[in-house]
Every structure is written in structure tokens, then in C-alpha cells.
Design a protein around this motif. Sequence first.
Motif, PDB file in Angstrom:
ATOM      1  N   ARG A  67      57.998  47.872  46.966  1.00 18.61           N
ATOM      2  CA  ARG A  67      59.004  48.345  46.006  1.00 18.61           C
ATOM      3  C   ARG A  67      59.075  49.860  46.061  1.00 18.61           C
ATOM      4  O   ARG A  67      58.076  50.534  46.301  1.00 18.61           O
ATOM      5  CB  ARG A  67      58.648  47.905  44.601  1.00 18.61           C
ATOM      6  CG  ARG A  67      58.766  46.426  44.423  1.00 18.61           C
ATOM      7  CD  ARG A  67      58.511  46.031  43.001  1.00 18.61           C
ATOM      8  NE  ARG A  67      58.587  44.579  42.903  1.00 18.61           N
ATOM      9  CZ  ARG A  67      58.422  43.906  41.787  1.00 18.61           C
ATOM     10  NH1 ARG A  67      58.173  44.545  40.677  1.00 18.61           N
ATOM     11  NH2 ARG A  67      58.500  42.605  41.778  1.00 18.61           N
ATOM     12  N   GLY A  68      60.266  50.369  45.796  1.00 21.92           N
ATOM     13  CA  GLY A  68      60.451  51.816  45.811  1.00 21.92           C
ATOM     14  C   GLY A  68      60.514  52.320  47.239  1.00 21.92           C
ATOM     15  O   GLY A  68      60.300  51.580  48.191  1.00 21.92           O
ATOM     16  N   GLY A  69      60.835  53.564  47.387  1.00 22.10           N
ATOM     17  CA  GLY A  69      60.905  54.143  48.724  1.00 22.10           C
ATOM     18  C   GLY A  69      62.167  53.710  49.448  1.00 22.10           C
ATOM     19  O   GLY A  69      62.974  52.940  48.933  1.00 22.10           O
ATOM     20  N   ASP A  70      62.312  54.204  50.644  1.00 25.48           N
ATOM     21  CA  ASP A  70      63.503  53.941  51.444  1.00 25.48           C
ATOM     22  C   ASP A  70      63.082  53.160  52.673  1.00 25.48           C
ATOM     23  O   ASP A  70      62.502  53.725  53.597  1.00 25.48           O
ATOM     24  CB  ASP A  70      64.153  55.276  51.822  1.00 25.48           C
ATOM     25  CG  ASP A  70      65.469  55.076  52.537  1.00 25.48           C
ATOM     26  OD1 ASP A  70      66.075  53.997  52.379  1.00 25.48           O
ATOM     27  OD2 ASP A  70      65.894  56.002  53.251  1.00 25.48           O
ATOM     28  N   HIS A  71      63.337  51.856  52.667  1.00 22.41           N
ATOM     29  CA  HIS A  71      62.904  51.002  53.767  1.00 22.41           C
ATOM     30  C   HIS A  71      64.115  50.375  54.448  1.00 22.41           C
ATOM     31  O   HIS A  71      65.127  50.121  53.803  1.00 22.41           O
ATOM     32  CB  HIS A  71      61.988  49.896  53.245  1.00 22.41           C
ATOM     33  CG  HIS A  71      60.820  50.424  52.475  1.00 22.41           C
ATOM     34  ND1 HIS A  71      59.758  51.039  53.088  1.00 22.41           N
ATOM     35  CD2 HIS A  71      60.561  50.471  51.143  1.00 22.41           C
ATOM     36  CE1 HIS A  71      58.888  51.420  52.167  1.00 22.41           C
ATOM     37  NE2 HIS A  71      59.350  51.100  50.986  1.00 22.41           N
ATOM     38  N   PRO A  72      63.994  50.099  55.747  1.00 23.39           N
ATOM     39  CA  PRO A  72      65.088  49.408  56.434  1.00 23.39           C
ATOM     40  C   PRO A  72      65.131  47.952  55.963  1.00 23.39           C
ATOM     41  O   PRO A  72      64.192  47.452  55.358  1.00 23.39           O
ATOM     42  CB  PRO A  72      64.694  49.515  57.905  1.00 23.39           C
ATOM     43  CG  PRO A  72      63.227  49.699  57.901  1.00 23.39           C
ATOM     44  CD  PRO A  72      62.884  50.412  56.627  1.00 23.39           C
ATOM     45  N   PRO A  73      66.228  47.262  56.260  1.00 18.98           N
ATOM     46  CA  PRO A  73      66.319  45.842  55.913  1.00 18.98           C
ATOM     47  C   PRO A  73      65.202  45.056  56.600  1.00 18.98           C
ATOM     48  O   PRO A  73      64.830  45.354  57.738  1.00 18.98           O
ATOM     49  CB  PRO A  73      67.689  45.420  56.449  1.00 18.98           C
ATOM     50  CG  PRO A  73      68.433  46.682  56.723  1.00 18.98           C
ATOM     51  CD  PRO A  73      67.424  47.752  56.943  1.00 18.98           C
ATOM     52  N   THR A 108      67.316  58.499  66.395  1.00 21.21           N
ATOM     53  CA  THR A 108      68.497  58.478  65.534  1.00 21.21           C
ATOM     54  C   THR A 108      68.170  57.925  64.145  1.00 21.21           C
ATOM     55  O   THR A 108      69.049  57.847  63.295  1.00 21.21           O
ATOM     56  CB  THR A 108      69.629  57.655  66.177  1.00 21.21           C
ATOM     57  OG1 THR A 108      69.144  56.339  66.443  1.00 21.21           O
ATOM     58  CG2 THR A 108      70.096  58.293  67.478  1.00 21.21           C
ATOM     59  N   HIS A 109      66.913  57.522  63.913  1.00 19.70           N
ATOM     60  CA  HIS A 109      66.470  57.082  62.592  1.00 19.70           C
ATOM     61  C   HIS A 109      65.598  58.187  61.995  1.00 19.70           C
ATOM     62  O   HIS A 109      65.301  59.179  62.653  1.00 19.70           O
ATOM     63  CB  HIS A 109      65.666  55.790  62.705  1.00 19.70           C
ATOM     64  CG  HIS A 109      66.430  54.672  63.344  1.00 19.70           C
ATOM     65  ND1 HIS A 109      66.733  54.640  64.687  1.00 19.70           N
ATOM     66  CD2 HIS A 109      66.953  53.544  62.827  1.00 19.70           C
ATOM     67  CE1 HIS A 109      67.411  53.540  64.949  1.00 19.70           C
ATOM     68  NE2 HIS A 109      67.566  52.854  63.847  1.00 19.70           N
ATOM     69  N   GLU A 110      65.140  57.983  60.765  1.00 12.18           N
ATOM     70  CA  GLU A 110      64.330  59.022  60.106  1.00 12.18           C
ATOM     71  C   GLU A 110      62.927  59.132  60.692  1.00 12.18           C
ATOM     72  O   GLU A 110      62.258  60.146  60.523  1.00 12.18           O
ATOM     73  CB  GLU A 110      64.280  58.802  58.590  1.00 12.18           C
ATOM     74  CG  GLU A 110      63.593  57.535  58.160  1.00 12.18           C
ATOM     75  CD  GLU A 110      64.517  56.327  58.110  1.00 12.18           C
ATOM     76  OE1 GLU A 110      64.086  55.315  57.558  1.00 12.18           O
ATOM     77  OE2 GLU A 110      65.659  56.384  58.632  1.00 12.18           O
TER      78      GLU A 110
END
Length: 118
Positions: A67-73, A108-110
Amino acid sequence: MSTELGSDADWTQGIPRILYSRCRRCGRRGYLPRDRCPTCGHDRIDRLPSDGVGTVTAITVVHRAPRGGDHPPTPFGICLVELDEQVRAMGRCAPTLTVGDRVRADFTHEVPYFEMVD
Ligand SMILES: [Zn+2]
């Protein structure tokens, strides 16, 4: 490539490459930047660019992101790659990769995203 960031800049500063450390005395290599060599204590450590190509040595497939944070699908893969410069780097990847696959880093990703080499 930015001239303001200098030769020590890598993907963590938005420059599309992986750097690794190499001791000028004993030649020990590692992924992380260091002030001193953990093997011989020498303080002259070069930061060198990797070609970003290597072999998958481990992979974890994430089916449920924290939960939380920035995750890919989900599902997505997190892999450990032995780069051809004999340094291990971690990155994201497709969940279908397996140990032994040859891969190349894409920026091209973070974070570095390792894709199969054709
Ligand atoms: Zn050393």
C-alpha cells in the motif's frame, strides 16, 4: 547528456545509464559508489559506465504491491542482473523473465527496467 551533472551522474539523476565502482588498487567492482574499497581500503575508486547488458540471476514476481507509494500495475518483476562488467544490479522487469535470460537495461521508467535481448 547533461554537462552540469558530471561523469558521476547516472539513472538516479536522470542520466540513462548504470555506473559501477572499480578500485584502482585491487580491481574490486561493485554497484554502489564508495569512498573506500571494502576489500583493500584504497581511496581511489573509479565510477565507470556499464553497457547495461547482463544475465538474470534472480527474479521475484510481485502480485500484490504494498500500500502507498508508486508501483506499476501487478504482476511485475523485480530482478537481480549480473551485468557483463561482473557487477550485480537490481531493477524491474516483465514477470515472465527467468534466471539465465539475457537482458538489457531500459531507462524510460523511473528505475532501470530490464528487457530481453533479442
Ligand atoms: Zn581495493
